[in-house]
Design an enzyme around this catalytic site. Structure first.
Site, short mmCIF file in Angstrom:
data_model
loop_
_atom_site.label_atom_id
_atom_site.label_comp_id
_atom_site.label_asym_id
_atom_site.label_seq_id
_atom_site.Cartn_x
_atom_site.Cartn_y
_atom_site.Cartn_z
N TRP A 1 1.02 1.55 5.98
CA TRP A 1 0.29 0.41 6.55
C TRP A 1 1.08 -0.88 6.39
O TRP A 1 0.52 -1.92 6.06
CB TRP A 1 -1.11 0.29 5.96
CG TRP A 1 -1.93 1.48 6.31
CD1 TRP A 1 -2.38 2.44 5.46
CD2 TRP A 1 -2.35 1.88 7.62
NE1 TRP A 1 -3.06 3.42 6.16
CE2 TRP A 1 -3.04 3.10 7.47
CE3 TRP A 1 -2.19 1.35 8.91
CZ2 TRP A 1 -3.60 3.79 8.56
CZ3 TRP A 1 -2.74 2.04 9.98
CH2 TRP A 1 -3.43 3.24 9.80
N THR B 1 2.48 -3.49 8.16
CA THR B 1 2.33 -4.06 9.50
C THR B 1 3.52 -4.97 9.82
O THR B 1 3.92 -5.76 8.98
CB THR B 1 1.00 -4.83 9.56
OG1 THR B 1 -0.05 -3.92 9.22
CG2 THR B 1 0.74 -5.39 10.94
N THR C 1 0.83 -1.21 0.00
CA THR C 1 0.00 0.00 0.00
C THR C 1 0.86 1.26 0.00
O THR C 1 1.91 1.30 0.63
CB THR C 1 -0.89 0.01 1.26
OG1 THR C 1 -1.59 -1.22 1.31
CG2 THR C 1 -1.87 1.16 1.24
N GLU C 2 0.40 2.28 -0.72
CA GLU C 2 1.09 3.58 -0.69
C GLU C 2 0.14 4.65 -0.17
O GLU C 2 -1.08 4.49 -0.27
CB GLU C 2 1.61 3.94 -2.09
CG GLU C 2 2.70 2.97 -2.53
CD GLU C 2 3.44 3.42 -3.79
OE1 GLU C 2 3.17 4.52 -4.29
OE2 GLU C 2 4.29 2.63 -4.24
N PRO C 3 0.71 5.73 0.38
CA PRO C 3 -0.15 6.76 0.99
C PRO C 3 -1.22 7.30 0.04
O PRO C 3 -2.32 7.59 0.47
CB PRO C 3 0.84 7.86 1.39
CG PRO C 3 2.15 7.18 1.51
CD PRO C 3 2.14 6.03 0.54
N GLU D 1 -16.38 -0.89 0.51
CA GLU D 1 -16.87 -0.27 -0.73
C GLU D 1 -16.16 -0.88 -1.93
O GLU D 1 -16.78 -1.15 -2.97
CB GLU D 1 -16.63 1.24 -0.70
CG GLU D 1 -17.45 2.00 0.35
CD GLU D 1 -16.87 1.94 1.74
OE1 GLU D 1 -15.78 1.33 1.93
OE2 GLU D 1 -17.48 2.50 2.67
N GLU E 1 -7.66 -5.07 4.13
CA GLU E 1 -7.81 -6.27 3.28
C GLU E 1 -8.98 -6.09 2.30
O GLU E 1 -9.75 -7.02 2.06
CB GLU E 1 -8.04 -7.52 4.14
CG GLU E 1 -6.90 -7.88 5.06
CD GLU E 1 -5.72 -8.53 4.33
OE1 GLU E 1 -5.88 -8.95 3.16
OE2 GLU E 1 -4.64 -8.60 4.94
N GLN F 1 -22.92 -2.57 24.48
CA GLN F 1 -24.16 -2.00 24.98
C GLN F 1 -24.71 -2.83 26.15
O GLN F 1 -25.17 -2.27 27.13
CB GLN F 1 -25.17 -1.93 23.82
CG GLN F 1 -26.32 -0.96 24.04
CD GLN F 1 -25.90 0.51 24.05
OE1 GLN F 1 -24.84 0.87 23.55
NE2 GLN F 1 -26.71 1.34 24.66
#
Lengths: 558, 558
Positions: free
Chosen positions: B316, B318, B286-288, B543, B539, B512
């Protein structure tokens, strides 16, 4: 209620159909729960699921009506330039959504509401369906989203009076210039509200918002005015829920309790101090084993020479460390079968502490130990579990004097009377902040060649966010005005139920729009998300409000 | 699909009605989006809202079918003693809920799906309504809740094979005895996974779950077996999402990428090491400025003597600090118009760091700087923004050798192939933990004279939690078995979509039920709630999965 505009008129008979179905269901639940002439709580509990759903139906129907009326007022200013203005379009979309939700809940299990097919017929009518479908059309919502995006984080007109607008402007500046820059630091390091925030707010009279002018506050001496408190809470909560927006809650509870039950001497002594924010105050009512169940309170007050000795535990006592005075609900009569009639209310003066845990020792030997309870959000206020070990309170600090003994429950209720509408205002502030970030990020962030805010799904989300934010705000304002007239207690529970759950949804969607960065602590939507989560829990958990207040009141009235 | 039991047979024609309506809508969206013989992405984007809703409809319909089939298998064991067993009752309740949801989505705006009244007629048929109403009756759900409470945190039978059951037992013990006692500390102090957890898991072969036995792993050499990975992930995630349950993700991505694209030499060198968890690994894809949009990746790899020079930023990433090797997707061809065909994949060996931020300096002068990104949950793994400044990677670490140049995108896709089903398994683990706490707290906590778990509203909540947990689990297992046969990629996106959102709902309800204490960090449901929130984001954001994978695949196939 003033007349709605022409655009909204179509929706009115449909809302009446919804009201009729809800009323029929309430009548059935009442009939099922009646034993002799009384409603039996045990019998009513057999219909909790229906009661919970009916509270939601009624809250949405009420929100739709208030929003329609609001849109009419906006339209009357000529806002639509002869056409349908944005506020009317949002009101129409919300009416459609509310009608769908109500119908869906009732038709999922009509027999659990005592409804037959014929009772649902008007909600299933083709013209009502057509109305909803037109409003909820993907293209319509996308177009609404485009209008909303163009407003850059604003949504509908506020429609406030001059006084409230002036207060809004004033506190908005502090929220933006003072609170917002400190909000992330307070949250991420779990700090107590710093003096940089407390000092200007004290100077502006923030702590005296619910205190009549004759006692040094800003409230009219003649009549209750909730709008100031609402807009100030909203603006400060936009800056930070725990770092500013919740500051008014505690002095308001004390003021209301004192105004209801205090002796004139107690009012004259305490109200001016509370209005000046010196000392700060806290409220020790909730106990570890009794949340919503006030009658089950155990903290014991034993009469002694010149006063009372307090022993027991209170929890979720927010600001207990920093506060210089605590309002305490205690059991003054040992006979627990008396229930809430054995409870009285006290004020305890103590030292102020800035850190987390604290221990306050009285010269007489009593010890008050506070254990800070770390929470996932709502930071800045610090909430405590507080252990009372032979804590002495002088007679003069029994609220109402000897006459006040045994009346603590009623004073507590009076104190909390504004808590629900205020919590709704807090929810709106958090939503406004999250909505603004969602709009701006949707314009900055690109995916597949264009800003994500230009895709239909994002536009529909933003349209719905703007709509629900506007509905929440105007529902709150409307109930605030009702309360100014001494009415609206049940509606305050409705608006609390509705806005708090809406805030959970809206902050979740705002985070989703931010993608991975939304989950990072450095991005403020992550704070709004965890902050919003407290709203449906405190100041009346949603289940308690729905079952014990809203549906119960509606059933009594049906 | 095996036959469903008699109890479920009634639901089958209704699910077929739902399928028919969904299919009709998909066909309409396809027709609207087709330009010549191709589907135009721009045109399809005009129907994002419909596409999003259709992805949900299809996911729920698929979940209902798999659950019905599962319940049939349980019933066939004689579980119901001649009557209808718990699993069948949950399956029936879920079928009813799914049918309602599907119908409600479609009838809210049929024109946005190209549907007319007649297309919805079979979903509105009286017999279907009767079926749903019987299943969703408040009394029926309350009774289901009582059965569920009696199971004390268990829900439906797992129905696993012997191998998977054995792995489940083994890893459950570690999760309970080793992970759970450390989970709160890892979360509250944002610690990296400690060796107390890493060592036993390494010993048990946890890192080799996706690696064939011939390369030192636990996976069969003959065929893919996802069930082991799923149950292990589920059990570890029940202990802690970030402190154990996500450990397998990264070695699995590397293994799959190497098995797909690595040279035999690379496989022989790396797979045994990865299986032994020495070194630990991380994935820098992933890139910004490009989340789901892989073709927009920018991190640049420039050919140099004996290798490649990497410059750019990944985010990101990890475990980047603790990892001894990073899998990197980089642009090896400067012509950005090539899109994903200009991308290649590398392995970078580096030192391991235990703290938060790190800086790794190569003897050649390159610098790799890692900035830890604090997150509201999913702690224990530590995610990083990683800055590459003239980082050297030798030729031998270009995956696939010279032949692999330009194929990085495909290797990445292969690497991530298991990520969605694994994330579903993570969601189930978190849900199971939250569900158990909700059940036990509902029995301990009293209000108004009895445990809150004896009130109808709580029982209905617990019934729905158990049902959705069981549906999520069995949906995941079913898709896992499909994947074992080399199928089920689209279904893996469906199950990820469904379980992750369900985990958000379930952890919210568990909180709750805990009232105020649920919001306290000392109560584990508060951790489950913030942990669950990451699931719909990473992952494959919901959307992206709904629009770009699920509906797109369904449209292509319709």
């Amino acid at each position: 209620m003033t007349e709605v505009s022409r655009a909204l008129r179509e929706a009115m008979p449909y809302l009446e159909s919804a009201d009729a179905a809800i009323k029929k269901a309430l009548g059935w639940v009442k009939q099922q729960s009646t034993e002799g002439k009384e409603i039996s709580n045990d019998k009513l509990d057999l219909h909790q699921m229906a009661s919970f759903d009916l509270a939601w139906c009624a809250a949405e129907a009420t929100a739709a009506r208030f929003t329609a009326e609001y849109a009419g007022r906006v339209a009357a200013t000529g806002a639509g330039n002869g056409g349908v203005c944005l506020e009317e379009r949002m009101a129409l979309a919300f009416c459609a959504e509310a009608l769908q939700n109500i119908h869906n809940r009732l038709r999922a299990r009509p027999q659990s509401f005592g409804l037959g097919e014929s009772d649902l017929a008007s909600l299933a009518a083709p013209e009502l369906s057509r109305f909803c479908r037109t409003q909820l059309d993907a293209g319509n919502l996308e177009a609404l989203g485009r209008e909303v995006v163009a407003l850059n984080g604003a949504s509908g007109a506020y429609m406030l009076g001059d006084d409230a607008t002036m207060m809004q402007d004033t506190f908005r500046k502090v929220a933006v210039n003072v609170v917002m820059p400190l909000a992330a630091d307070i949250h991420r390091h779990d700090r107590i509200i710093p003096k940089e925030i407390l000092e200007p707010l004290t100077e502006m009279g923030c702590f005296g918002l619910s205190i009549p002018q004759r006692y040094g506050g800003m409230q009219s001496d003649e009549h209750e005015d909730n709008m100031g408190m609402i807009v100030v809470t909203e603006e400060l909560s936009r800056g930070s829920l725990g770092g500013a927006g919740s500051l008014i809650t505690r002095p308001e509870i004390l003021s209301r309790a004192l105004l209801k039950g205090g002796t004139e001497e107690q009012r004259e002594k305490w109200l001016p101090k509370l209005a000046a924010g010196d000392p700060l105050c806290a409220v020790a009512v909730t106990e570890p084993d009794a949340g919503s169940d006030v009658a089950a309170m155990r903290l014991k007050a034993t009469k002694c020479d010149g006063g009372w000795m307090l022993d027991g535990v209170k929890t979720w006592c927010t600001m207990a460390g920093k506060a210089g005075v605590l309002l305490i609900l205690a059991r003054t009569h040992p006979d627990r079968s008396l229930g809430h009639r054995g409870l009285s209310m006290f004020l305890l003066e103590k030292d102020s502490y800035d850190g987390h845990d604290f221990e306050y020792r009285q010269p007489q030997g009593g010890v008050l130990a506070g254990r800070a309870i770390a929470t996932i959000g709502y930071r800045g206020m610090h909430s405590y579990e507080v252990f009372f070990d032979r804590i002495f309170v002088p007679d003069e600090n029994l609220i109402g004097g000897p006459q006040g003994e045994g009346k603590g429950f009623y004073f507590t209720m009076a104190g909390f009377a504004g808590g629900r509408i205020q919590t709704a205002a807090r929810a709106i502030g958090v939503m406004q902040a999250a909505f603004e970030k969602a709009v701006s990020y949707s314009q900055e962030r690109k995916a597949f060649g264009k800003p994500i805010g230009e895709f239909q799904l994002t536009l529909v989300k933003l349209a719905r966010m703007a709509t629900l934010l506007t509905v929440s705000r105007q529902f709150t304002y409307s109930v605030g005005r009702l309360m100014d007239q001494g009415k609206g207690q049940m509606e305050a529970s409705m608006v609390k139920l509705f806005t708090c759950r809406t805030a959970e949804w809206l902050t979740r969607e705002a985070m989703q729009i931010h993608g991975g960065m939304g989950y990072a602590e450095e991005t403020s939507v992550s704070r709004y998300f965890v902050d919003a989560r407290v709203l449906s829990i405190f100041e009346g958990a949603e289940e308690t409000l729905a079952l014990k207040v809203i549906t119960r009141s509606l059933i009594d009235a049906v």
